[in-house]
Design an enzyme around this catalytic site. Structure first.
Site, PDB file in Angstrom:
ATOM      1  N   GLU A  64      -1.551  11.199   4.718  1.00  0.00           N
ATOM      2  CA  GLU A  64      -1.419   9.765   4.447  1.00  0.00           C
ATOM      3  C   GLU A  64      -2.483   9.303   3.456  1.00  0.00           C
ATOM      4  OE1 GLU A  64       0.141   6.284   4.071  1.00  0.00           O
ATOM      5  OE2 GLU A  64       1.095   7.684   5.461  1.00  0.00           O
ATOM      6  N   GLU A  71      -0.431   7.088  -4.755  1.00  0.00           N
ATOM      7  CA  GLU A  71       0.161   5.786  -5.077  1.00  0.00           C
ATOM      8  C   GLU A  71      -0.780   4.961  -5.952  1.00  0.00           C
ATOM      9  OE1 GLU A  71       1.307   3.844  -1.455  1.00  0.00           O
ATOM     10  OE2 GLU A  71       3.070   5.110  -1.205  1.00  0.00           O
TER      11      GLU A  71
END
Length: 116
Positions: A64, A71
């Protein structure tokens, strides 16, 4: 070895961990990990089972964090929509999903036989 640089690098890493907690999915993964730890303590799982669960939780949380980093870099490099930017972000999110699903399966394999 420069101890001052080493200490600073740990500080940067800790800041990265703290920053990742701003992400909703990271908070969900962390909450899930806390539930697993509580369940493991209440169930009395073995050392081997603890090791497996710790590795699974670390992989999900680490994935994550990598997804969040990817991102951020993609958003910086491609602020406008681009199909390759979308692909990079989707694949990174998919990797997290693979780890999360595997972790759920691991948890079920460890806990269900003890509970039923």
């Amino acid at each position: 070895m420069d101890v001052h640089k080493l200490i600073k690098s740990f500080g940067y890493a800790l800041f990265g961990i703290r920053t990742s907690l701003n992400e909703q999915n990271m908070r969900i993964h962390l909450f899930s990990a806390i539930i697993v730890v509580i369940a493991g303590a209440l169930t009395g799982i073995s050392i081997t089972e603890w090791l497996i669960l710790i590795i699974a939780m670390a992989l999900v949380i680490g994935a994550e964090m990598m997804n969040t980093a990817i991102e951020a870099v993609v958003n910086l490099a491609s602020p406008e929509y681009h199909p390759l930017a979308k692909q990079a972000k989707d694949v990174a999110a998919g990797a997290v999903l693979v780890f999360a699903v595997a972790s759920v399966i691991i948890g079920l394999l460890i806990f269900l036989p003890k509970w039923f």
